[in-house]
Write a protein that holds these residues in place. Structure first.
Motif: not given
Length: 573
Positions: A541-543, A559-561, A563-567
């Motif tokens: 959930l975003e905005q 490889g989206g949002r 995956a970025e948060m996980w990294r």
């Protein structure tokens, strides 16, 4: 009146006793007149004829006793009505406050509100007692005395008394109305001072952290100084009122005695008549003087009670629909269908959010702070009504069912667990009031907190302190899990339940949460992604919008949002 009506027979009986007391009271000056006239020897009458009027003395004592007896009987009979009415109003206010929306409770100031309720409850007692115990008896006594004076003597006595009453009442009303604004200001400043004191004490640790004891004392002293000035102004105007009232009463007394003295000198009134008029005036003077105080107190009571009834008049933002049915839970599937919501119309929070939690499955919602994650839990509990779309449980719109049955079917382990200032046992049993000791202990064992509780000197009778501050974060979370287990609802919400804990406690409590959620429909609101890898579906959930959804592995592969948060979180760990 609606609250008093249920005690109408007691009110009627109390009024009859009150009339009896006033009739007895008015009879006292009449007896005094006869007593004086009996002892007043005429010129040339021998002293030997003077005898003690024993019957009149006994009658005088009986009337005095009757006045007190009838007054006490009135108090005794009417006490139940007074206390019962105050109790009914207080309970109604308490229930109504719990029915008001979360928005109201987030905006309120606890100290000021409790002060308003306290003053309002006192005002209920004042209004009932002053109106029925003082105003009505005084009016009865005034009518009786005026009738006797007009019939037995000339109309001048009644005329002077009526004129004094009219001037007295007019003066009292005008000045008291003028003073009311000072009383309202006084109440507001009193509430502000009380709110500041309560707020500062509730935030004791924060005050200490920033070494701001002096700052808090100065803020409180500023409030107290404003309160002091308002009290002085109120007292000054009160003194003006009292002085004016005394001047009116004293003038009336002088005129009445002058008229009575003239009557004695002219021979058409006896010495007993003079004593009787004087006694009547004294008897009228006391309640009439008190009548000014009563009016003033009633005006103050009405001012005090105003905010209490404003609370009662406040509309419930979230109310059951007419004829709302009980929620019928079968599998406990939850559906958010195109849900839109805003705390403030100018700032929407959720924009058409749709997802389903199948019966017995776990769905997780992740995303940055302020994205609307916790709002989902509040909307499912129906703390607020949505602006658009539907939230359904087993196909039933939650706006069409009773709030009580809805909330009975949902349990929550919140991020910030707040406990009552009571025992551990009480706080666990709060999940299902009336649960047995064995059931409470069973829930504590399942939440892995029984060993800790048993190791304390008082065991389950250990006090947790205000808001549970005597327990650590992990201990409070386990108490929250235990009481949710005791409630045993089909739907569970874990609202960032482990975000405030260290890694060791987080892993331990996470395992307990997984055990708790077996075979239940679970909504997990999480910040740490490691706690939701086993979810049936993960929503990003975003905005206020769902930008990604899927299982953990699929979201990583995309490889989206997510995956970025996980990294980011893995590198931080």
């Amino acid at each position: 009146m609606p609250y008093l009506w249920r005690y109408r027979w007691r009110v009627a009986l109390a009024l009859s006793f009150m009339i009896g007391a006033k009739v007895s009271n008015v009879g006292v000056p009449l007896l005094l007149k006869n007593l004086i006239d009996t002892l007043d020897l005429k010129p040339g009458q021998p002293q030997a004829l003077l005898v003690v009027p024993l019957g009149l003395l006994l009658a005088y004592g009986a009337l005095r006793l009757s006045t007190s007896l009838f007054t006490e009987l009135r108090e005794l009979i009417f006490a139940k009505a007074t206390e019962g009415t105050a109790r009914s109003i207080s309970l109604q206010v308490f229930r109504h406050l719990h029915e008001l929306s979360l928005r109201f409770h987030l905006e309120r100031q606890t100290g000021g509100m409790t002060r308003d309720i306290e003053r309002g409850t006192r005002a209920v007692h004042s209004l009932i007692s002053y109106s029925l115990y003082s105003i009505v008896p005084t009016l009865i006594e005034v009518v009786l005395v005026l009738t006797l004076l007009a019939v037995k003597f000339d109309v001048w006595f009644a005329g002077i008394t009526i004129a004094a009453l009219v001037v007295y009442i007019a003066f009292t009303v005008v000045v008291t109305e003028w003073r009311t604004k000072f009383r309202k200001t006084l109440n507001e400043l009193d509430s502000v001072a009380h709110s500041r004191a309560i707020d500062s004490l509730l935030n004791y640790e924060t005050v200490k952290y920033f070494n701001n004891e002096g700052f808090e004392a100065r803020r409180y002293d500023e409030s107290l100084e404003k309160l002091r000035r308002a009290q002085l102004k109120s007292q000054t105007t009160l003194s003006m009122l009292n002085t004016g009232q005394q001047l009116i009463i004293a003038s009336a007394l002088v005129l009445m005695l002058w008229r009575a003295t003239q009557g004695v000198v002219q021979g058409h009134m006896s010495l007993g008549d003079l004593v009787m008029v004087n006694a009547f005036m004294i008897q009228l003077y006391i309640p009439l003087n008190f009548l000014g105080v009563i009016y003033r107190e009633i005006k103050q009571a009405l001012t005090d009670i105003e905010k209490l009834f404003l609370l009662l008049d406040r509309d419930r933002e979230v109310a059951d629909a007419p004829g709302a049915a009980e929620l019928q839970v079968q599998g406990a599937s939850v559906v958010f269908d195109d849900v839109r919501f805003a705390y403030d119309p100018a700032r929407p929070i959720l924009h058409g959010v749709s997802f389903e939690i199948p019966a017995g499955k776990k769905v997780a919602v992740v995303g940055p702070s302020g994205s609307g994650k916790s709002t989902l839990a509040r909307l499912l509990y129906r703390f607020y009504d949505i602006a658009g779309g539907q939230i359904r449980i087993d196909g039933q719109d939650i706006r069409a069912v009773t709030q009580s049955s809805l909330r009975q079917s949902i349990g929550i382990v919140p991020q910030d667990t707040v406990l009552f200032n009571d025992t551990v046992a009480y706080n666990i049993a709060y999940g299902r009031p009336g649960a047995s000791k064995d059931e409470v202990e069973g829930a504590a064992r399942a939440a892995h907190i029984h060993a800790f509780i048993s190791a304390t000197p008082l065991g389950y009778d250990t006090m947790v302190g205000e808001r549970g501050l005597k327990l650590s974060g992990g201990e409070k979370q386990r108490v929250a899990i235990a009481r949710t287990l005791l409630k045993n609802p089909p739907i569970l919400i874990f609202d960032e339940a482990t975000s405030a804990l260290d890694s060791t406690n987080e892993r331990a409590i996470q395992a307990e949460l997984e055990a708790v959620g077996q075979n239940k429909t679970v909504l997990v609101i999480a910040h740490r992604l490691s706690t939701v890898v086993d979810a049936h579906e993960i929503l990003v959930l975003e905005q206020g919008r769902i930008i990604e959804r899927g299982r953990h592995d699929a979201l990583l592969a995309r490889g989206g949002r997510y995956a970025e948060m996980w990294r980011l979180q893995q590198s931080a760990d």
